[in-house]
Design a protein around this motif. Sequence first.
Motif, PDB file in Angstrom:
ATOM      1  N   ASP A 187       0.814  -1.223   0.000  1.00  7.23           N
ATOM      2  CA  ASP A 187       0.000   0.000   0.000  1.00  7.23           C
ATOM      3  C   ASP A 187       0.843   1.267   0.000  1.00  7.23           C
ATOM      4  N   THR A 188       2.168   1.098   0.031  1.00  8.71           N
ATOM      5  CA  THR A 188       3.082   2.242   0.037  1.00  8.71           C
ATOM      6  C   THR A 188       4.259   1.921  -0.859  1.00  8.71           C
ATOM      7  N   ILE A 189       4.570   2.843  -1.764  1.00  9.38           N
ATOM      8  CA  ILE A 189       5.706   2.663  -2.669  1.00  9.38           C
ATOM      9  C   ILE A 189       6.680   3.807  -2.466  1.00  9.38           C
ATOM     10  N   LEU A 190       7.891   3.448  -2.126  1.00  7.77           N
ATOM     11  CA  LEU A 190       8.958   4.430  -1.934  1.00  7.77           C
ATOM     12  C   LEU A 190       9.726   4.631  -3.225  1.00  7.77           C
ATOM     13  N   LEU A 191       9.860   5.870  -3.643  1.00  6.37           N
ATOM     14  CA  LEU A 191      10.692   6.217  -4.796  1.00  6.37           C
ATOM     15  C   LEU A 191      12.121   6.359  -4.290  1.00  6.37           C
ATOM     16  N   ALA A 192      12.848   5.237  -4.285  1.00  3.78           N
ATOM     17  CA  ALA A 192      14.183   5.191  -3.685  1.00  3.78           C
ATOM     18  C   ALA A 192      15.270   5.570  -4.674  1.00  3.78           C
ATOM     19  N   CYS A 193      14.972   6.586  -5.433  1.00  4.95           N
ATOM     20  CA  CYS A 193      15.930   7.230  -6.336  1.00  4.95           C
ATOM     21  C   CYS A 193      15.436   8.651  -6.505  1.00  4.95           C
ATOM     22  N   THR A 194      16.313   9.607  -6.315  1.00  8.54           N
ATOM     23  CA  THR A 194      15.871  11.005  -6.338  1.00  8.54           C
ATOM     24  C   THR A 194      15.507  11.492  -7.736  1.00  8.54           C
ATOM     25  N   HIS A 195      15.772  10.688  -8.766  1.00 11.14           N
ATOM     26  CA  HIS A 195      15.282  11.015 -10.105  1.00 11.14           C
ATOM     27  C   HIS A 195      13.784  10.738 -10.252  1.00 11.14           C
ATOM     28  N   TYR A 196      13.289   9.736  -9.543  1.00  9.67           N
ATOM     29  CA  TYR A 196      11.965   9.198  -9.821  1.00  9.67           C
ATOM     30  C   TYR A 196      10.792  10.145  -9.577  1.00  9.67           C
ATOM     31  N   PRO A 197      10.901  11.167  -8.709  1.00  7.38           N
ATOM     32  CA  PRO A 197       9.750  12.084  -8.575  1.00  7.38           C
ATOM     33  C   PRO A 197       9.319  12.721  -9.895  1.00  7.38           C
ATOM     34  N   LEU A 198      10.221  12.805 -10.860  1.00  5.28           N
ATOM     35  CA  LEU A 198       9.822  13.342 -12.165  1.00  5.28           C
ATOM     36  C   LEU A 198       8.867  12.405 -12.896  1.00  5.28           C
ATOM     37  N   LEU A 199       8.796  11.154 -12.454  1.00  6.94           N
ATOM     38  CA  LEU A 199       7.865  10.186 -13.026  1.00  6.94           C
ATOM     39  C   LEU A 199       6.644   9.975 -12.139  1.00  6.94           C
TER      40      LEU A 199
END
Length: 280
Positions: A187-199
């Motif tokens: 139920d929770t997904i961590l974007l563990a790369c600081t590039h990924y918020p752009l996606l």
Amino acid sequence: MAASTPIGIFDSGIGGLTVFRSIVEALPGYDYLYLGDNGRAPYGNRSFKTIHQYTWECVQWMFKQGCPLVILACNTASAKALRTIQQQDLAAHHADKRVLGVIRPTAEVIGNYTQTGQIGVLGTKGTVQSGSYLIEINHFAPDLKVYQQACPLWVPLIENGEYDKPGTDYYVKMYLDELMAQSPDIDTILLACTHYPLLADKIKAQLPAGINVVAQGDIVAASLVNYLERHPEIEGKLTKTANRRFYTTIDDTADFDHHASQFFKDEVKSEFVDVREGCD
């Protein structure tokens, strides 16, 4: 005029600017120096030895620019280089300096976002293979179940400006399907790369309703605020004129500035540097 002693923000490319933006919002008065090692990005598929070498070269360069504190706003560097830098390199060469990463502060609070106790971690191949999130999350919240998925094509797409193109949707869905196939109760997904918020918008569009998508910017910024409050010996060294400088290891600074401005949500004007000159 007194020399500037900024907070250094490092990333393998432009992704760390998503964290930098959050840090500036939390601590606007400080001086900052951002360095993107775009000339050697992506880091995700490289060995521990190579990532440590590249990261340490960049950190040393930032020390020489006056930074007493450097934030590795890069999960791969935090996973594969931070421990060696903290435990060996700083002790041998720069005992008065500090280098912090993004994994530990994220692991400390990620459990607050889940109701089912099941978390998905999206990261580079290097971050996933290191097992750093499994180790750190287990340390702070051993009852959580953590599922990992490497997304090796995402950083190259983002660094090449394809993050908002329709063709990227296929690769976003491909990795999300592989992650969610591991457990329907995530139920929770961590974007563990600081590039990924752009996606982030594309990621949310491919997921069922009700799944939290967590970026690291605000988490790391809050952790830095707390760190400076607890370490006045470091905080007192930092200059506060709200100056921000940007550097890249790719000689096409215009291309870097174009994409970086979208990450940082403000105009970026960078300079090219060769960080390998004069390294220990």
